[in-house]
Design an enzyme around this catalytic site. Structure first.
Site, PDB file in Angstrom:
ATOM      1  N   GLY A 269      25.192  57.559   2.388  1.00  0.00           N
ATOM      2  CA  GLY A 269      25.298  58.174   3.722  1.00  0.00           C
ATOM      3  C   GLY A 269      26.671  58.107   4.359  1.00  0.00           C
TER       4      GLY A 269
ATOM      5  CG  ASN B 241      30.220  63.007   2.911  1.00  0.00           C
ATOM      6  OD1 ASN B 241      31.204  63.629   3.278  1.00  0.00           O
ATOM      7  ND2 ASN B 241      30.109  62.489   1.691  1.00  0.00           N
TER       8      ASN B 241
ATOM      9  CE  LYS C  73      10.939  69.092  -3.155  1.00  0.00           C
ATOM     10  NZ  LYS C  73      11.750  69.714  -4.166  1.00  0.00           N
TER      11      LYS C  73
ATOM     12  CB  ILE D  67      15.955  72.871  -0.345  1.00  0.00           C
ATOM     13  CG1 ILE D  67      16.992  71.821   0.098  1.00  0.00           C
ATOM     14  CG2 ILE D  67      15.215  73.483   0.839  1.00  0.00           C
ATOM     15  CD1 ILE D  67      16.552  70.839   1.155  1.00  0.00           C
TER      16      ILE D  67
ATOM     17  CG  HIS E  34      28.477  70.111  -5.718  1.00  0.00           C
ATOM     18  ND1 HIS E  34      27.388  69.373  -6.139  1.00  0.00           N
ATOM     19  CD2 HIS E  34      29.203  70.395  -6.834  1.00  0.00           C
ATOM     20  CE1 HIS E  34      27.457  69.215  -7.454  1.00  0.00           C
ATOM     21  NE2 HIS E  34      28.543  69.828  -7.898  1.00  0.00           N
TER      22      HIS E  34
END
Ligand code: GRF
Length: 192
Positions: free
Chosen positions: A12, A14, A66, A94, A110
């Site tokens: 975490g 970022n 999911k 996602i 990324h």
């Protein structure tokens, strides 16, 4: 002000940087409503507590599937009026439940110059292949893995760097520099 929810599965850093950027003037135009993690032991959750940001954790294994997992996330997003989802080291793909509701409103960072090194271990693969350059990309999220349209990317020369650790540090520094900047521009409507 754009309400954002940040998703992280791991450290975490970022996420923390995006929050700190609002305090030190490197970022504006967004409000971090919560940190979501899919891992109970993610350090990102600890960072959120320290920063006084609401933290939410839902693990896939506690859901039927999911779809139910994403429906539970969606409920939180709607309760908090989240307008933009910001992924920062979120390790799940996602799926359609979230994608349909948040089309073109999910972004990701990324650690490579996409389309090079999509997927996991992007920094390590660039290092092991002795590539002269790699980079960082910020992009919209679609149903593929790191395939959505690119918002911003920057190259990083790694020719003279000897260790993986050193490359990782340089990549992270670049991420900390550009993510708040790009998010700010996006929230201020300078990027569509
Ligand atoms: C970053 O390198 C980001 O590019 C990638 O995952 C890493 C997350 O690091 N998607 P952290 O959890 O923000 O420290």
């Amino acid at each position: 002000m754009v309400n954002i929810g940040i998703f992280a599965s791991g450290s975490g850093s970022n996420f923390e940087n995006l929050v700190l950027a609002l305090e030190d003037g490197r970022g504006e135009g967004y409000s971090v409503k919560f940190l979501f993690s899919d891992k109970k032991n993610a350090f990102a959750l600890e960072r959120a507590k320290k920063l006084g940001i609401e933290n939410i954790c839902i693990e896939l294994k506690d859901c039927l599937n999911k779809e139910e997992y994403e429906k539970r996330i969606l409920k939180k997003l709607e309760e908090e009026n989240i307008e933009l989802i910001v992924l920062a080291g979120y390790m799940k793909i996602i799926s359609s439940t979230l994608l349909k509701k948040y089309e073109n409103r999910i972004i990701n960072i990324h650690p490579s110059y996409l389309p090079n090194y999509q997927g996991k271990d992007a920094i390590k693969r660039a290092f092991l292949e002795k590539n002269k350059e790699t980079g960082v990309t910020i992009h919209f999220v679609d149903k593929g893995v790191d395939t959505g349209s690119i918002i911003y990317q920057e190259k990083l020369n790694i020719e003279n760097i000897q260790t993986l650790e050193e490359i990782e540090n340089k990549i992270h520094q670049l991420e900390y520099e550009i993510y708040p900047k790009v998010l700010t521009r996006l929230c201020q409507g300078e990027i569509k």
